[in-house]
Design a protein around this motif. Structure first.
Motif, PDB file in Angstrom:
ATOM      1  N   GLY A 240      31.507  16.580  32.982  1.00  0.00           N
ATOM      2  CA  GLY A 240      31.586  16.907  31.560  1.00  0.00           C
ATOM      3  C   GLY A 240      32.070  18.328  31.325  1.00  0.00           C
ATOM      4  N   GLY A 241      31.500  19.287  32.066  1.00  0.00           N
ATOM      5  CA  GLY A 241      31.943  20.674  31.912  1.00  0.00           C
ATOM      6  C   GLY A 241      33.394  20.851  32.308  1.00  0.00           C
ATOM      7  N   SER A 242      33.806  20.210  33.398  1.00  0.00           N
ATOM      8  CA  SER A 242      35.194  20.323  33.850  1.00  0.00           C
ATOM      9  C   SER A 242      36.160  19.741  32.831  1.00  0.00           C
ATOM     10  N   ILE A 243      35.793  18.609  32.234  1.00  0.00           N
ATOM     11  CA  ILE A 243      36.661  17.977  31.224  1.00  0.00           C
ATOM     12  C   ILE A 243      36.843  18.905  30.023  1.00  0.00           C
ATOM     13  N   ILE A 244      35.751  19.519  29.575  1.00  0.00           N
ATOM     14  CA  ILE A 244      35.852  20.406  28.407  1.00  0.00           C
ATOM     15  C   ILE A 244      36.685  21.635  28.746  1.00  0.00           C
ATOM     16  N   ILE A 245      36.482  22.193  29.940  1.00  0.00           N
ATOM     17  CA  ILE A 245      37.260  23.377  30.341  1.00  0.00           C
ATOM     18  C   ILE A 245      38.752  23.059  30.368  1.00  0.00           C
ATOM     19  N   HIS A 246      39.116  21.932  30.975  1.00  0.00           N
ATOM     20  CA  HIS A 246      40.536  21.560  31.021  1.00  0.00           C
ATOM     21  C   HIS A 246      41.061  21.197  29.636  1.00  0.00           C
ATOM     22  N   ALA A 285      30.217  23.947  40.705  1.00  0.00           N
ATOM     23  CA  ALA A 285      28.972  24.575  40.272  1.00  0.00           C
ATOM     24  C   ALA A 285      29.152  25.310  38.942  1.00  0.00           C
ATOM     25  N   ILE A 286      30.249  26.060  38.818  1.00  0.00           N
ATOM     26  CA  ILE A 286      30.485  26.786  37.560  1.00  0.00           C
ATOM     27  C   ILE A 286      30.704  25.800  36.416  1.00  0.00           C
ATOM     28  N   SER A 287      31.468  24.744  36.688  1.00  0.00           N
ATOM     29  CA  SER A 287      31.686  23.723  35.660  1.00  0.00           C
ATOM     30  C   SER A 287      30.370  23.059  35.278  1.00  0.00           C
ATOM     31  N   GLY A 288      29.496  22.832  36.277  1.00  0.00           N
ATOM     32  CA  GLY A 288      28.209  22.219  35.993  1.00  0.00           C
ATOM     33  C   GLY A 288      27.304  23.110  35.158  1.00  0.00           C
ATOM     34  N   VAL A 289      27.288  24.407  35.453  1.00  0.00           N
ATOM     35  CA  VAL A 289      26.486  25.347  34.658  1.00  0.00           C
ATOM     36  C   VAL A 289      27.002  25.403  33.225  1.00  0.00           C
ATOM     37  N   PHE A 290      28.326  25.449  33.090  1.00  0.00           N
ATOM     38  CA  PHE A 290      28.907  25.428  31.746  1.00  0.00           C
ATOM     39  C   PHE A 290      28.560  24.128  31.026  1.00  0.00           C
TER      40      PHE A 290
END
Length: 312
Positions: A240-246, A285-290
């Motif tokens: 989820g975090g990775s999708i939002i970041i991209h 990990a960073i994407s997960g924390v975000f």
């Protein structure tokens, strides 16, 4: 005779072309399937809870019912919608993907919140359990949850397909849908029946080593299922975090994406053992924390909205 040979040459050429197309479709489906791995892990981790508390003989039929509903969701509802959006409103795919990513973050944060703030479950011991009604409720709830996860999977898959025609996209998407459903619910079937297999091994196996293995499976399955659930929660937040970041990068908001890539590159440069894996782990990990931060914000907003609605 020459006409027959020419016809056979044409048939051979068409067969080669069809084989090449199938190879391309399979390769695309495999590549796209890897990108949906995080959602797959979560889907596999979520589903076994729907058979808890029901007779063991009904476990596999329930999994089969959910799998059929999942295939219907993907092939009959989501695939046509995804193809129509891709043709007529491709600009909607990224926002929809981000919306799905936000939902994954919310679900993951909610699971973590309930770990630290468990809610008591009322138990009515006087009323007999209607297993048929409970099974119907569980299957219906599982198919609804699957619809959301399947929508996320299909959107991720569609955004990752590199095809020359809409027909190729459709075939790749259909193959991904079928393959993912088999992978998820095949794994779920193995998970929910593993303790029964272990019990039979422990009670009826001829060799002591086999009986010991069966006892180990029975003892270890609860902890293993908890581990799978934890991995599923972490995967939800990471994906989820990775999708939002991209997704933010498609709107020229690149700071967070650049930060993730820079940190991943620094880790890869700093270590000599498994730099690729550690770089990926840093990014995840960073994407997960975000993702957790986004999920907690959404959880707070939903809680506030619920309290306002109740007061109103």
């Amino acid at each position: 005779m020459s006409g027959l040979l020419a016809l056979l040459d044409d048939v051979a050429a068409l067969t080669k072309l069809a084989a090449a197309q199938l190879d391309d479709i399979s390769a695309q489906a495999a590549k796209v399937g890897v990108k949906t791995a995080g959602v797959l892990i979560d889907d596999t981790a979520v589903t076994p809870k729907y058979v808890q508390g029901l007779p063991a003989a009904r476990e596999l039929p329930i999994v089969w019912k959910i799998a059929r509903g999942s295939l219907f969701n993907k092939l009959v509802i989501l695939l046509p919608i995804a193809m129509l959006l891709n043709v007529f409103a491709p600009w909607l795919l990224s926002p929809l993907l981000m919306f799905g990513g936000a939902y994954l973050c919310f679900e993951g944060a909610e699971k973590i919140w309930h770990i630290f703030h468990p809610e008591p479950v009322p138990v009515d011991t006087d009323k007999p359990i209607d297993h048929a009604h409970l099974e119907q409720q569980r299957v219906s709830g599982a198919i609804k949850t699957d619809f959301i996860l399947s929508a996320e999977i299909m959107t991720i898959a569609l955004s990752s397909i590199e095809a020359d025609s809409i027909w190729m996209e459709g075939m790749v998407l259909a193959l991904v849908a079928v393959g993912i459903t088999i992978a998820v619910y095949g794994s779920v079937a193995v998970l929910v029946k593993a303790d029964d297999v272990g019990l039979k091994m422990a009670q009826g196996a001829y060799f002591e080593a086999t009986r010991s293995l069966g006892r180990a499976i029975v003892r270890g399955m609860p902890a293993f299922m908890e581990t799978v659930a934890s991995i599923g929660t972490a995967a939800m937040l990471w994906v989820g975090g990775s999708i939002i970041i991209h997704g933010l990068e498609t709107f020229d908001i690149n700071a967070l994406g650049h930060f993730v890539q820079d940190m991943s590159a620094k880790v890869r440069d700093a270590v000599s053992i498994a730099p690729g894996f550690l770089g990926w782990a840093t990014e995840a990990a960073i994407s997960g924390v975000f993702g957790l931060a986004v999920g907690l914000v959404l959880l707070a907003i939903m809680g506030l909205g619920s309290r306002v609605f109740k007061r109103g």
